[in-house]
Enzyme design. Structure first.
Site, PDB file in Angstrom:
ATOM      1  N   GLU A  64       0.770  -1.056  -0.046  1.00 30.38           N
ATOM      2  CA  GLU A  64      -0.108   0.007  -0.016  1.00 30.38           C
ATOM      3  C   GLU A  64       0.944   1.180   0.045  1.00 30.38           C
ATOM      4  O   GLU A  64       1.857   1.227   0.689  1.00 30.38           O
ATOM      5  CB  GLU A  64      -0.929   0.256   1.245  1.00 30.38           C
ATOM      6  CG  GLU A  64      -2.251  -0.955   1.035  1.00 30.38           C
ATOM      7  CD  GLU A  64      -2.924  -0.984   2.497  1.00 30.38           C
ATOM      8  OE1 GLU A  64      -2.550  -1.643   3.184  1.00 30.38           O
ATOM      9  OE2 GLU A  64      -4.133  -0.313   2.209  1.00 30.38           O
ATOM     10  N   CYS A 123       3.673   8.608   0.860  1.00 32.42           N
ATOM     11  CA  CYS A 123       3.903   7.593   2.061  1.00 32.42           C
ATOM     12  C   CYS A 123       4.112   6.232   1.369  1.00 32.42           C
ATOM     13  O   CYS A 123       3.062   5.907   0.759  1.00 32.42           O
ATOM     14  CB  CYS A 123       2.853   7.902   2.925  1.00 32.42           C
ATOM     15  SG  CYS A 123       2.754   6.786   4.308  1.00 32.42           S
ATOM     16  N   CYS A 151       3.460  -6.106   8.807  1.00 33.41           N
ATOM     17  CA  CYS A 151       4.420  -5.714   9.700  1.00 33.41           C
ATOM     18  C   CYS A 151       4.698  -6.435  10.646  1.00 33.41           C
ATOM     19  O   CYS A 151       3.557  -7.167  11.379  1.00 33.41           O
ATOM     20  CB  CYS A 151       4.065  -4.345  10.198  1.00 33.41           C
ATOM     21  SG  CYS A 151       5.124  -3.592  11.426  1.00 33.41           S
ATOM     22  N   CYS A 163      -2.292  -0.097  16.142  1.00 28.26           N
ATOM     23  CA  CYS A 163      -2.031  -0.089  14.738  1.00 28.26           C
ATOM     24  C   CYS A 163      -2.671  -1.279  13.992  1.00 28.26           C
ATOM     25  O   CYS A 163      -2.784  -2.331  14.183  1.00 28.26           O
ATOM     26  CB  CYS A 163      -0.677  -0.046  14.363  1.00 28.26           C
ATOM     27  SG  CYS A 163      -0.361   0.097  12.613  1.00 28.26           S
ATOM     28  N   CYS A 184      -2.659   7.352   8.776  1.00 26.26           N
ATOM     29  CA  CYS A 184      -1.590   6.420   9.689  1.00 26.26           C
ATOM     30  C   CYS A 184      -2.246   5.415  10.763  1.00 26.26           C
ATOM     31  O   CYS A 184      -3.373   5.491  11.207  1.00 26.26           O
ATOM     32  CB  CYS A 184      -1.055   7.386  10.763  1.00 26.26           C
ATOM     33  SG  CYS A 184       0.128   8.763  10.397  1.00 26.26           S
TER      34      CYS A 184
HETATM   35  N1  SAH Z   1       6.912   1.187  11.954  1.00 25.29           N
HETATM   36  C1  SAH Z   1       7.414   2.344  11.607  1.00 25.29           C
HETATM   37  C2  SAH Z   1       6.851   2.946  10.256  1.00 25.29           C
HETATM   38  C3  SAH Z   1       5.258   3.184  10.320  1.00 25.29           C
HETATM   39  S1  SAH Z   1       4.841   4.899  10.660  1.00 25.29           S
HETATM   40  C4  SAH Z   1       6.985   3.472  12.787  1.00 25.29           C
HETATM   41  O1  SAH Z   1       6.347   2.700  13.635  1.00 25.29           O
HETATM   42  O2  SAH Z   1       7.343   4.497  13.143  1.00 25.29           O
HETATM   43  C5  SAH Z   1       3.428   4.706  11.102  1.00 25.29           C
HETATM   44  C6  SAH Z   1       3.011   5.781  11.954  1.00 25.29           C
HETATM   45  O3  SAH Z   1       1.665   5.992  12.376  1.00 25.29           O
HETATM   46  C7  SAH Z   1       3.845   5.578  13.390  1.00 25.29           C
HETATM   47  O4  SAH Z   1       4.419   6.694  14.110  1.00 25.29           O
HETATM   48  C8  SAH Z   1       2.825   5.038  14.376  1.00 25.29           C
HETATM   49  O5  SAH Z   1       2.954   5.033  15.513  1.00 25.29           O
HETATM   50  C9  SAH Z   1       1.553   5.596  14.055  1.00 25.29           C
HETATM   51  N2  SAH Z   1       0.160   4.752  13.958  1.00 25.29           N
HETATM   52  C10 SAH Z   1       0.053   3.786  14.067  1.00 25.29           C
HETATM   53  N3  SAH Z   1      -1.463   3.470  14.230  1.00 25.29           N
HETATM   54  C11 SAH Z   1      -1.960   4.583  14.004  1.00 25.29           C
HETATM   55  C12 SAH Z   1      -3.249   5.141  14.370  1.00 25.29           C
HETATM   56  N4  SAH Z   1      -4.277   3.878  14.152  1.00 25.29           N
HETATM   57  N5  SAH Z   1      -3.678   6.239  14.366  1.00 25.29           N
HETATM   58  C13 SAH Z   1      -2.670   7.068  14.089  1.00 25.29           C
HETATM   59  N6  SAH Z   1      -1.213   6.747  14.190  1.00 25.29           N
HETATM   60  C14 SAH Z   1      -0.833   5.613  14.007  1.00 25.29           C
END
Ligand code: SAH
Length: 368
Positions: A93, A106, A113, A120, A345
């Site tokens: 994605e 992005c 993952c 998440c 995110c």
């Molecule tokens: N695995 C890496 C890259 C993913 S970045 C990392 O964790 O940094 C994705 C970002 O979205 C991360 O900062 C994660 O904490 C955030 N994220 C994950 N689930 C989310 C959600 N449901 N709502 C908002 N942010 C979220």
């Protein structure tokens, strides 16, 4: 169809070796590289500067399109989510986020993952597999072609963030290779300064990353000020705790050039990690590790079914931000984009059409 060699993931030197084995001179490699990355072609047939027979040979033994676009969803706010599949059927994605001043792509570093962050949705997929360098680069090519047109020049100033599915630092080599291919002047020419890598805290890789010259920007997903809470939200914390993470962050900070800063991301979860006390604990954590050149990106939680969390009220988000700022930490609230199409995110879980408001547009595929 057996997986064919994906030339989009080769450096110029690797392409030179590849064409040499086919008995072709090295300038052919530069032509191919220019076609794939400069002109963003996904079929050798279209590389009119190559002899016809050679194009046919290339199409037979290799490919310029290892990803197939299954669906594209367009949000009310202009964000687009691309749901693609690899040659072996794994979901990939990618999200395009337009803003007034600049566009951001992005991209994903893994299919699924392995980290089990509790808030998440991608975590629910588990790790399907690491993406190849070519699959990483091709995500960007697909999006650029769709947004700007197949023959348009690659726009100057597009930003890339490795914040899609996956943990980039668990696919470090492939990611760095993809970035090096994308930075070539004859290709996409997206330089490291325009790229941000986000990690959930793979500590040894932060040290390795710090040693790179011409490296991208770094963001660390923090989301909790104490080990007790972070263990629960982000199980990776049991492997490398906050003390180890912050020590690595400090080592990284020491390598920043004048004026540079780096980012901590903090997912705000209503009633869980969003009190003023949490904000003060965060500032104490930074002070303890003498971190000075940080900024906080606050991300109000994006809901998705199956997740037990919800975003804080707007007043709480503002109060949290103000508490941080009153204690000297710059904080920004990230505006959620593409929530209606599962593009925000933490919402990337290879979802097909389920929301009421998406617009699905099947895309025309390049052959070969
Ligand atoms: N695995 C890496 C890259 C993913 S970045 C990392 O964790 O940094 C994705 C970002 O979205 C991360 O900062 C994660 O904490 C955030 N994220 C994950 N689930 C989310 C959600 N449901 N709502 C908002 N942010 C979220």
């Amino acid at each position: 169809m057996a997986d064919r060699t994906h030339l989009t993931g080769m450096t110029i030197d690797e392409l030179i070796e590849f064409v040499r084995q086919l008995g072709e001179p090295s300038y052919r490699a530069r032509q191919i590289f220019g076609g794939l990355h400069g002109r963003r072609l996904r079929a050798f047939e279209a590389m009119s500067d190559l002899p016809k027979a050679f194009r046919a040979k290339l199409s037979e033994m290799s490919t310029a399109s290892a990803l197939t676009v299954e669906n594209r969803y367009v949000s009310e706010d202009g964000t687009r989510r691309y749901l693609m599949k690899t040659q072996d059927g794994q979901p990939v994605e990618t999200v395009f986020i337009p803003t007034e001043n600049r566009d951001t792509i992005c991209f994903s570093s893994q299919s699924g993952c392995p980290l089990k962050c509790d808030f998440c949705l991608t975590a629910k997929l588990g790790l399907l597999r690491n993406l190849t360098a070519g699959e990483i680069v091709e995500q960007i090519i697909v999006v650029l072609n769709d947004v700007y047109g197949e023959s348009a020049e690659t726009p100057h100033g597009t930003n890339l963030v490795a914040m899609g599915a996956g943990e980039p630092f668990l696919n470090f080599e492939k990611l760095l290779k993809a970035l090096s291919i994308m930075s070539e002047e004859q290709g996409l020419f997206i330089v490291p300064g325009r790229v941000t890598i986000s990690t959930a805290g793979i500590v040894p890789k932060i040290y390795e990353f710090a040693k790179l010259d011409r490296r991208p920007n770094l963001a660390i997903s923090l989301s909790a000020p104490t080990d007790e809470l972070r263990d629960r939200l982000m199980p990776i914390n049991k492997k490398w705790n906050l003390d180890e993470l912050m020590t690595a962050a400090k080592a990284f900070e020491k390598t920043l050039k004048r004026g540079e800063r780096f980012t901590f991301e903090y997912v705000l979860l209503g009633g869980v990690n969003d009190s003023d006390d949490h904000a003060r604990q965060l500032v104490r954590l930074f002070e303890k590790h003498d971190l000075r050149r940080v900024k906080m990106n606050l991300i109000p939680h994006n809901r998705a079914e199956g997740l037990e969390y919800y975003p804080p009220t707007t007043e709480r988000v503002i109060a949290f931000k103000e508490t941080l700022e009153s204690l000297g930490i710059s904080a920004y609230v990230r505006t959620p984009r593409g929530r209606d199409i599962y593009a925000a995110c933490g919402q990337l879980a290879a979802k097909t059409v389920e929301s009421a408001r998406f617009v699905a547009l099947p895309m025309r595929e390049a052959a070969g």
